[in-house]
Motif scaffolding. Structure first.
Motif, short mmCIF file in Angstrom:
data_model
loop_
_atom_site.label_atom_id
_atom_site.label_comp_id
_atom_site.label_asym_id
_atom_site.label_seq_id
_atom_site.Cartn_x
_atom_site.Cartn_y
_atom_site.Cartn_z
N TRP C 38 6.70 -13.90 3.01
CA TRP C 38 6.40 -14.19 1.62
C TRP C 38 5.93 -15.65 1.47
O TRP C 38 4.93 -15.92 0.80
N HIS C 41 2.51 -15.96 3.03
CA HIS C 41 1.53 -15.27 2.19
C HIS C 41 1.11 -16.19 1.04
O HIS C 41 -0.07 -16.34 0.74
N ASN C 59 -5.30 -6.99 3.19
CA ASN C 59 -4.04 -7.38 2.57
C ASN C 59 -3.20 -6.15 2.21
O ASN C 59 -1.97 -6.17 2.34
N THR C 60 -3.86 -5.08 1.78
CA THR C 60 -3.12 -3.83 1.51
C THR C 60 -2.50 -3.31 2.80
O THR C 60 -1.33 -2.88 2.81
N LEU C 63 0.58 -5.45 3.46
CA LEU C 63 1.74 -5.06 2.63
C LEU C 63 2.33 -3.74 3.13
O LEU C 63 3.55 -3.56 3.11
N GLY D 35 -2.26 1.03 -3.36
CA GLY D 35 -2.97 -0.26 -3.29
C GLY D 35 -4.29 -0.19 -4.04
O GLY D 35 -4.66 -1.11 -4.76
#
Lengths: 183, 183, 183, 183
Positions: C38, C41, C59-60, C63, D35
Motif C-alpha cells: 500500500w 503503491h 494495476n487491476t 490488485l 475492475g
C-alpha cells in the motif's frame, strides 16, 4: 467486523436470539472501541505536518492490532457463552487494546520528538492529547489486572473506558475552540 | 453485506437457485436500505458546519446499528426459508431499522439545537429534512406493529418504504434547486 | 484480510491459543506485506502525471494478485499447522509476492517509457525507486529458491524482506527532502 | 470478493491446488470484470455535472448487481468443478453482467436526456462512451445465447469481452487527448 451467526433452530427464535447476548455485548464493545480508535486516529493525524517512514511502520503495526480486535472480541464472546476460559479471554482482549494504546503513544511520542506536529496545536494541546493517550494505557492496564483475578469485573472496567473517552478534553483542538470540522 | 451461499447440489441447479428466493429478497431489501441510509447520511452531513463529540458518539452508534443490518436481514431470510419464527424475525428486522431511524432523528435534533447546521439550508430545508426523518420512524414503526400480527404484511409495509424514500422532497437542497453535486 | 478462527474448545484456552501460532505468524506477515504494498503503491502513484489504459489494466492485475494474498497466506499457515505440504505452500506464497513485485516493475517501466512520471522526481529519484522495485524481485525470488529446498528457511528470507523495505532510501522523495506528506 | 478455500488435505498439496482451477478462473474473471466496471463507473461520473435522485436510485441498483457478482461467480466455479449445472450457471453469470451493463446504459441515457453531462465532453465523446456501453449489452447478450447451447463457449465469449473493453476508444476523453488523470 465481528460476524454474528443467526441461531440454527428457528422453533423458539426469541429464546435463540436471547442466548446470543454475549455476541451482542462483544459486538457493541468492539464497535464502540473501533469507532473510538478511528476518531483518535483522525484527531492525531489532523495535527501532523509530515509523516516519516518510522510513523508509517508503527502505523501499520497499529492497523494490524486493530484488525486483530474481531478475533479477540469473538474469543471473549465465545468464552462468555461457553462459561469457560473467561480469564484468558479477558486478558487477551485487554492485551490487544493495550497494545493498540501503546502504539498510539509511541506514534505520538515520535511525532513530538521529530517535530512533525502542526505548530498551531500549541504545547497545551500536545500535552492534553498526550495525557489522554497515556490515560488509556493506565485504564486498560488496570482492566487487565482486575480481569486476571475477577474476569467479569475486568470486562466492566474496560467497558467503562468507552464513555469516558468520548468526553471532550480542554485544549484538544487548540487553545480556543471545542469543535471539529466534519470529514 | 449479506452473503448468499450457492446451492450444495448442482443436479437441478435451476430449482436450487429458485429455492433461494428469500435470500434474494433479503439481499435486495438490505442493499436498497443501506443505499438509502448512505444517501441520507450524505445529505445530512453535507449540511453540517461543525460536528462535536456528541454527534461523533451518536454517529458511531448509528454505524453500529447499520452494520448490524446483515444479521437482521439473514435472520429474516432464514425465517422465510424455515417457515418458522417469522414474527420474531420481522419484528427484529424492523426494530433494527427503527433504531437507525431514531438515531438519525437524534443527530438531526442535536445539530439543530446546537446550531451546527449550514445557515444556507434555511428553516424550510431544515424542516423538510426533519419531517422526512420523522416520517421514517412512523412508517417503520407501523411496519413493526403490522408485522407483529401478520408477519408477511409487515415485510410489505417496510419494503414499501423504500421507493417512497427515494422520491425528492421540496426544500431538501435549499429553496431554489433540486439537484445535488456528485461525490 | 486473513481471518483467524478461535479455538473450538475453551477448556484449556491458553494452550488452544498457543497452538494457533502459525495463524498469528501468517497474519502478521500478510498484514506487514499488504501495508508495504500500500505504501509503495502510494509512493508510485504520487509521482505520476497521467495514467493510460495500459497502466489501469496492469494495476487491476496487481490488485488481483494482492487480493489473492490471504489465500496464499492461509495456505502457508495451514501447512505449518498440518506439518505437511510446506514446500508447496512456501513456493506458492513466494510466487504470489513475486508476481506482485513483477507487476510493480512492469508498471514502473511503462510509466518511465511513456513519460508519465512527474518531472519533479528527477532521474536520481526514478532510478532509486526502480532499484527498490528490482531488489524486491531478486529478494523474493531468492526466498522462493531457498524455500524449494528448505521450506522454513524460505519463510525466514521472505520475512526478512519486510523490515528492509521500510528503511528509507535516498532520492525517493526527490533530491532534497526525506519526508512525505500524510494522506 | 470471491473467497477461495484452501484444500482440506495437505498430503498432495500440489494436486489439491491444481484441482482448484475453476476457482482461480472464476476469481480472475470476476476481478477483471469488477475492475472494468470500476473504471467505467469513474469514466462516467467524471463527466457528470449534477446527479439527481433518479441517478442515485439506479446507481444503487447497479451497485446491488455488482455486489451480487461474487455469488454468480462462485456458482460458475462450483458448476465447473461439479461438472453439473454449467448451462444454468453460465446463463446466470451472464445475466448478472448483462443487468449491470443495462443499468450503465440506463444511467447514461438519463444523464444525456436530463442534460447532466459536462458540456466539455462534446457530442462526439458522448456518442463514443454510449456506443461502448451499448456494445457491452450486445457482446454479453451473445455470450448468454451461446452459453445456453454450448456452456463453455459462452464462458469464452464473455471472457473475450475483457481485453476488448480495456482498449482505449477515440473521443472518450474529449476531442483532443487520450490520457486520463490518476485518482
Amino acid at each position: 467486523m465481528l460476524e454474528i451467526q443467526p441461531p440454527q433452530y428457528f422453533g423458539h427464535l426469541l429464546r435463540g436470539l436471547g442466548a446470543l447476548w454475549p455476541s451482542y455485548l462483544a459486538y457493541a464493545l468492539s464497535f464502540l472501541l473501533i469507532g473510538q480508535v478511528w476518531v483518535n486516529h483522525h484527531v492525531m493525524f489532523d495535527r501532523v505536518r509530515h509523516v516519516d517512514r518510522e510513523v508509517l511502520f508503527v502505523n501499520t503495526l497499529l492497523l494490524m492490532v486493530i484488525a486483530f480486535l474481531p478475533f479477540s472480541t469473538s474469543l471473549l464472546a465465545d468464552a462468555l457463552r461457553a462459561e469457560q476460559g473467561l480469564r484468558v479471554a479477558v486478558v487477551a482482549y485487554g492485551a490487544t487494546l493495550w497494545t493498540a494504546a501503546g502504539l498510539f503513544n509511541i506514534i505520538w511520542a515520535h511525532l513530538r520528538r521529530a517535530r512533525l506536529l502542526d505548530p498551531d496545536l500549541g504545547t497545551f494541546g500536545i500535552r492534553a492529547i498526550g495525557r489522554r493517550f497515556a490515560l488509556a494505557l493506565v485504564w486498560i492496564g488496570s482492566g487487565i489486572l482486575v480481569g486476571a483475578f475477577v474476569p467479569i469485573a475486568g470486562v466492566v472496567v474496560i467497558a467503562g473506558f468507552l464513555p469516558a473517552y468520548y468526553l471532550p478534553i480542554r485544549g484538544e483542538y487548540g487553545e480556543d475552540t471545542a469543535t471539529d470540522r466534519p470529514g
